[in-house]
Design a protein around this motif. Structure first.
Motif, PDB file in Angstrom:
ATOM      1  N   ALA A 185      23.470-135.010  -7.075  1.00 23.43           N
ATOM      2  CA  ALA A 185      23.844-136.422  -7.195  1.00 23.43           C
ATOM      3  C   ALA A 185      23.477-136.908  -8.588  1.00 23.43           C
ATOM      4  N   GLY A 186      24.122-137.986  -8.998  1.00 23.60           N
ATOM      5  CA  GLY A 186      23.850-138.530 -10.321  1.00 23.60           C
ATOM      6  C   GLY A 186      24.348-139.953 -10.443  1.00 23.60           C
ATOM      7  N   GLN A 187      24.150-140.520 -11.605  1.00 20.66           N
ATOM      8  CA  GLN A 187      24.438-141.931 -11.835  1.00 20.66           C
ATOM      9  C   GLN A 187      25.158-142.097 -13.169  1.00 20.66           C
ATOM     10  N   ILE A 188      26.396-142.613 -13.139  1.00 17.43           N
ATOM     11  CA  ILE A 188      27.159-142.862 -14.355  1.00 17.43           C
ATOM     12  C   ILE A 188      26.826-144.253 -14.886  1.00 17.43           C
ATOM     13  N   ASP A 189      26.562-144.341 -16.182  1.00 15.20           N
ATOM     14  CA  ASP A 189      26.250-145.650 -16.771  1.00 15.20           C
ATOM     15  C   ASP A 189      27.424-146.613 -16.648  1.00 15.20           C
ATOM     16  N   CYS A 190      28.603-146.190 -17.134  1.00 10.60           N
ATOM     17  CA  CYS A 190      29.753-147.098 -17.197  1.00 10.60           C
ATOM     18  C   CYS A 190      31.045-146.350 -16.893  1.00 10.60           C
ATOM     19  N   VAL A 191      31.846-146.918 -16.013  1.00  9.46           N
ATOM     20  CA  VAL A 191      33.221-146.471 -15.802  1.00  9.46           C
ATOM     21  C   VAL A 191      34.131-147.567 -16.345  1.00  9.46           C
ATOM     22  N   TYR A 192      34.973-147.195 -17.291  1.00  3.89           N
ATOM     23  CA  TYR A 192      35.886-148.142 -17.942  1.00  3.89           C
ATOM     24  C   TYR A 192      37.325-147.751 -17.655  1.00  3.89           C
ATOM     25  N   SER A 193      38.221-148.703 -17.799  1.00  2.38           N
ATOM     26  CA  SER A 193      39.624-148.368 -18.040  1.00  2.38           C
ATOM     27  C   SER A 193      39.894-148.716 -19.493  1.00  2.38           C
TER      28      SER A 193
END
Length: 246
Positions: free
Chosen positions: A149-157
């Motif tokens: 498992a992990g954690q993404i800082d930012c998901v953008y379009s």
């Protein structure tokens, strides 16, 4: 759980984080005492070392304590800068913070430029995990076998409405692809790659991309994975684009 950096999915503790996987194959566990013992004589001699003034006139024990204090402050500053960015992207008020102001100023400019170019934040601190699909298929009555498992800082379009990953790195280290790894190589199956920070972080974002696709069914193009590097010593942020190690 922030303090232990552990993840629980479907009520079960996940055996390892994405960061732990990266450390196993593309890095080495951080051992502060071993690092200090190895490099302290060099830091004492080198007047250009960033630790030279910190340890000047100190005995070895006090020098080690002083260096560890700078590392602790760097970790706290990085955590605070991440939270400040998260607040900005979620339209929340975040107080000024003298500890992060120097790194924040160029970071804020970079984010404003992104948004002016049509980029839009979609999620921050997005938790992801990987399920062993074969185990799930063979044991449909059992909880899914989550292995990472992990954690993404930012998901953008982005401006083309494609999904992009952005991971904030609060470091002054060289994150170029040709940065020295001081002879260290990654472990198989990455054993053709130098174990520098660029490869390490590229591997991290590849893990995120693979988990993101399993969770959502949406793929992230290899050209849409970025490190956003900011540090108090930088006038401008840096945007290393990651290699694809899927």
């Amino acid at each position: 759980d922030d303090s232990s950096h552990r993840y629980t999915v479907y009520g079960n503790l996940v055996p390892r984080s994405a960061t732990a996987v990266v450390t196993e194959f593309a890095g080495s566990p951080f051992d502060p005492d071993a690092i200090i013992a190895k490099y302290l004589p060099t830091w004492r001699r080198n007047t250009r070392s960033k630790y030279f003034d910190t340890i000047k006139g100190l005995n070895d024990a006090d020098a080690a304590t002083a260096i560890k204090a700078t590392w602790k402050l760097a970790t706290e500053t990085g955590t605070a800068l991440h939270k400040r960015l998260e607040a900005l992207l979620n339209n929340e008020e975040e107080d000024d913070d003298p500890k992060t102001d120097a790194a924040w100023r160029p970071l804020k400019i970079a984010i404003d430029e992104l948004h002016a170019a049509g980029w839009q934040p979609r999620r921050t601190e997005l938790s992801l995990w990987w399920e062993n699909e074969a185990d799930t298929a063979n044991n449909p009555d059992m909880p899914p076998n989550v292995t990472c498992a992990g954690q993404i800082d930012c998901v953008y379009s982005d401006g083309e409405d494609d999904i992009a990953l952005i991971d904030l790195k609060c470091t002054e280290h060289n994150l170029r692809p040709d940065a020295s790894s001081f002879g260290r190589m990654c472990k198989a199956p990455l054993d053709e790659h130098s174990a520098n920070d660029f490869v390490k972080y590229s591997f991290q974002l590849s893990i995120y991309a693979v988990m993101f696709e399993q969770r959502t069914g949406l793929s992230i193009h290899p050209d849409k994975r970025w490190l956003l590097q900011s540090h108090g010593s930088f006038d401008l942020v840096r945007w290393p684009r990651c290699a694809c190690l899927d």
